[in-house]
Write a protein that holds these residues in place. Structure first.
Motif, mmCIF file in Angstrom:
data_model
loop_
_atom_site.group_PDB
_atom_site.id
_atom_site.type_symbol
_atom_site.label_atom_id
_atom_site.label_comp_id
_atom_site.label_asym_id
_atom_site.label_seq_id
_atom_site.Cartn_x
_atom_site.Cartn_y
_atom_site.Cartn_z
ATOM 1 N N TRP A 114 0.826 -1.197 0.000
ATOM 2 C CA TRP A 114 0.000 0.000 0.000
ATOM 3 C C TRP A 114 0.868 1.259 0.000
ATOM 4 O O TRP A 114 1.911 1.288 0.653
ATOM 5 C CB TRP A 114 -0.866 0.063 1.255
ATOM 6 N N SER A 115 0.404 2.275 -0.674
ATOM 7 C CA SER A 115 0.936 3.608 -0.427
ATOM 8 C C SER A 115 0.279 4.134 0.853
ATOM 9 O O SER A 115 -0.754 3.612 1.296
ATOM 10 C CB SER A 115 0.630 4.545 -1.588
ATOM 11 N N GLN A 116 0.851 5.145 1.440
ATOM 12 C CA GLN A 116 0.279 5.694 2.678
ATOM 13 C C GLN A 116 -1.130 6.216 2.445
ATOM 14 O O GLN A 116 -2.048 5.950 3.233
ATOM 15 C CB GLN A 116 1.173 6.814 3.221
ATOM 16 N N SER A 117 -1.320 6.943 1.358
ATOM 17 C CA SER A 117 -2.642 7.495 1.070
ATOM 18 C C SER A 117 -3.624 6.396 0.686
ATOM 19 O O SER A 117 -4.796 6.418 1.090
ATOM 20 C CB SER A 117 -2.551 8.533 -0.048
ATOM 21 N N GLY A 118 -3.152 5.400 -0.084
ATOM 22 C CA GLY A 118 -4.022 4.308 -0.476
ATOM 23 C C GLY A 118 -4.484 3.485 0.715
ATOM 24 O O GLY A 118 -5.649 3.082 0.783
ATOM 25 N N TYR A 119 -3.565 3.265 1.664
ATOM 26 C CA TYR A 119 -3.939 2.491 2.847
ATOM 27 C C TYR A 119 -4.952 3.251 3.702
ATOM 28 O O TYR A 119 -5.881 2.657 4.253
ATOM 29 C CB TYR A 119 -2.706 2.159 3.672
ATOM 30 N N ALA A 120 -4.791 4.565 3.792
ATOM 31 C CA ALA A 120 -5.738 5.370 4.573
ATOM 32 C C ALA A 120 -7.141 5.280 3.972
ATOM 33 O O ALA A 120 -8.142 5.147 4.707
ATOM 34 C CB ALA A 120 -5.270 6.824 4.626
ATOM 35 N N LEU A 121 -7.239 5.339 2.656
ATOM 36 C CA LEU A 121 -8.539 5.216 1.995
ATOM 37 C C LEU A 121 -9.109 3.816 2.179
ATOM 38 O O LEU A 121 -10.318 3.643 2.389
ATOM 39 C CB LEU A 121 -8.401 5.546 0.512
ATOM 40 N N HIS A 122 -8.247 2.810 2.110
ATOM 41 C CA HIS A 122 -8.699 1.438 2.343
ATOM 42 C C HIS A 122 -9.257 1.277 3.753
ATOM 43 O O HIS A 122 -10.340 0.692 3.935
ATOM 44 C CB HIS A 122 -7.547 0.457 2.138
ATOM 45 N N LYS A 123 -8.530 1.762 4.748
ATOM 46 C CA LYS A 123 -8.977 1.592 6.138
ATOM 47 C C LYS A 123 -10.301 2.297 6.382
ATOM 48 O O LYS A 123 -11.144 1.807 7.144
ATOM 49 C CB LYS A 123 -7.914 2.106 7.100
ATOM 50 N N GLN A 124 -10.491 3.432 5.736
ATOM 51 C CA GLN A 124 -11.763 4.129 5.878
ATOM 52 C C GLN A 124 -12.907 3.261 5.344
ATOM 53 O O GLN A 124 -13.950 3.104 6.000
ATOM 54 C CB GLN A 124 -11.718 5.457 5.132
ATOM 55 N N ALA A 125 -12.712 2.671 4.163
ATOM 56 C CA ALA A 125 -13.736 1.802 3.584
ATOM 57 C C ALA A 125 -13.936 0.552 4.434
ATOM 58 O O ALA A 125 -15.076 0.082 4.619
ATOM 59 C CB ALA A 125 -13.343 1.424 2.163
ATOM 60 N N ASP A 126 -12.854 0.003 4.960
ATOM 61 C CA ASP A 126 -12.928 -1.198 5.791
ATOM 62 C C ASP A 126 -13.722 -0.928 7.067
ATOM 63 O O ASP A 126 -14.520 -1.767 7.510
ATOM 64 C CB ASP A 126 -11.511 -1.662 6.113
ATOM 65 N N ARG A 127 -13.516 0.229 7.655
ATOM 66 C CA ARG A 127 -14.244 0.585 8.884
ATOM 67 C C ARG A 127 -15.722 0.824 8.600
ATOM 68 O O ARG A 127 -16.585 0.445 9.398
ATOM 69 C CB ARG A 127 -13.612 1.809 9.531
ATOM 70 N N VAL A 128 -16.025 1.456 7.471
ATOM 71 C CA VAL A 128 -17.424 1.639 7.085
ATOM 72 C C VAL A 128 -18.092 0.281 6.889
ATOM 73 O O VAL A 128 -19.220 0.052 7.343
ATOM 74 C CB VAL A 128 -17.529 2.492 5.809
ATOM 75 N N ALA A 129 -17.397 -0.630 6.223
ATOM 76 C CA ALA A 129 -17.930 -1.979 6.037
ATOM 77 C C ALA A 129 -18.172 -2.652 7.381
ATOM 78 O O ALA A 129 -19.226 -3.269 7.599
ATOM 79 C CB ALA A 129 -16.972 -2.804 5.184
ATOM 80 N N ALA A 130 -17.202 -2.553 8.285
ATOM 81 C CA ALA A 130 -17.333 -3.196 9.598
ATOM 82 C C ALA A 130 -18.500 -2.628 10.392
ATOM 83 O O ALA A 130 -19.276 -3.380 11.000
ATOM 84 C CB ALA A 130 -16.032 -3.049 10.380
ATOM 85 N N ALA A 131 -18.627 -1.306 10.404
ATOM 86 C CA ALA A 131 -19.726 -0.676 11.143
ATOM 87 C C ALA A 131 -21.075 -1.101 10.578
ATOM 88 O O ALA A 131 -22.018 -1.402 11.329
ATOM 89 C CB ALA A 131 -19.578 0.845 11.089
ATOM 90 N N SER A 132 -21.168 -1.150 9.268
ATOM 91 C CA SER A 132 -22.427 -1.515 8.617
ATOM 92 C C SER A 132 -22.756 -2.991 8.844
ATOM 93 O O SER A 132 -23.913 -3.351 9.118
ATOM 94 C CB SER A 132 -22.332 -1.212 7.115
ATOM 95 N N GLU A 133 -21.753 -3.854 8.745
ATOM 96 C CA GLU A 133 -21.956 -5.280 9.010
ATOM 97 C C GLU A 133 -22.397 -5.505 10.449
ATOM 98 O O GLU A 133 -23.271 -6.340 10.721
ATOM 99 C CB GLU A 133 -20.657 -6.048 8.762
ATOM 100 N N ALA A 134 -21.770 -4.786 11.367
ATOM 101 C CA ALA A 134 -22.079 -4.972 12.785
ATOM 102 C C ALA A 134 -23.562 -4.747 13.060
ATOM 103 O O ALA A 134 -24.183 -5.495 13.834
ATOM 104 C CB ALA A 134 -21.233 -4.021 13.629
ATOM 105 N N VAL A 135 -24.131 -3.743 12.419
ATOM 106 C CA VAL A 135 -25.545 -3.418 12.633
ATOM 107 C C VAL A 135 -26.454 -4.322 11.814
ATOM 108 O O VAL A 135 -27.390 -4.936 12.339
ATOM 109 C CB VAL A 135 -25.814 -1.936 12.293
ATOM 110 N N HIS A 136 -26.200 -4.418 10.522
ATOM 111 C CA HIS A 136 -27.134 -5.075 9.611
ATOM 112 C C HIS A 136 -26.976 -6.590 9.540
ATOM 113 O O HIS A 136 -27.930 -7.287 9.177
ATOM 114 C CB HIS A 136 -26.973 -4.500 8.200
ATOM 115 N N CYS A 137 -25.805 -7.105 9.878
ATOM 116 C CA CYS A 137 -25.564 -8.550 9.762
ATOM 117 C C CYS A 137 -25.456 -9.258 11.101
ATOM 118 O O CYS A 137 -25.814 -10.435 11.210
ATOM 119 C CB CYS A 137 -24.283 -8.813 8.961
#
Length: 208
Positions: A128-151
């Motif tokens: 990962w580049s530093q900026s690419g990893y930051a964008l990935h982690k943001q998407a990963d956290r959104v996925a986790a938060a959404s899964e936690a509630v809906h799944c």
């Protein structure tokens, strides 16, 4: 086998075998990875649905979130990074949450990193580049938060106060736009494997 030369063999769906301690990047085929990820579950296998959520489906969710939020289309390489970000979990057989990783310590972290390195070598994915990893982690956290509630069934308050996740909780399932189906419903293992494999195959083709 000696303590100085440990081995931990796993038989794969194709009939091939993988040494988890010293993973060979050529030891598996794409269907092995897709099938193993579809049979590996997030959230300890807990689910409010009839089946748990697979790491394969989660990986596709994170990729779709990045695709839908990126200001410009992801390159095939960037998409592969997203698709394979948890791929080592398919061979480990479980999704280890970050607090537990701290308890398991350096030995587990080294094992996890060796598997991840072998996978990224196999698919020719650069770090990962530093900026690419930051964008990935943001998407990963959104996925986790959404899964936690809906799944899984955590309340929105618990996601913040218990899980410590402050990312946005999506209402619309990003996967439905592409795959259809009931929003946030975990897919059957064969469906998750087929869809993951199809995306992996397409990304490998376009990345070359």
């Amino acid at each position: 086998m000696s303590d100085e030369n440990p081995r931990a063999w796993m038989r794969l769906p194709s009939g091939r075998r993988l040494d988890l301690v010293n993973p060979d990047p050529d030891a598996w085929d794409d269907t092995d990875l897709a099938t193993r990820l579809a049979r590996t579950y997030r959230w300890g296998g807990e689910s409010t649905w009839q089946r748990p959520l697979s790491v394969a489906q989660h990986s596709l969710l994170v990729l779709e979130i990045r695709r839908q939020t990126a200001p410009v289309p992801l390159s095939p390489h960037e998409a592969l990074q997203e698709l394979l970000h948890d791929a080592e979990e398919g061979f480990l057989g479980f999704d280890c949450i970050s607090p537990l990783k701290q308890i398991l310590g350096d030995s587990f972290r080294r094992l996890e990193n060796r598997l991840a390195d072998a996978i990224w070598t196999r698919y020719d994915v650069a770090p990962w580049s530093q900026s690419g990893y930051a964008l990935h982690k943001q998407a990963d956290r959104v996925a986790a938060a959404s899964e936690a509630v809906h799944c899984v069934g955590w309340s929105r308050q618990e996601v913040v106060e218990v899980l410590g996740i402050t990312a946005q909780i999506l209402e619309v399932d990003p996967l439905v736009r592409r795959w259809g189906g009931h929003p946030w419903e975990p897919w059957a293992a064969d469906v998750a494997a087929e869809r993951f494999h199809a995306v992996l195959r397409e990304l490998r083709r376009t990345a070359n």
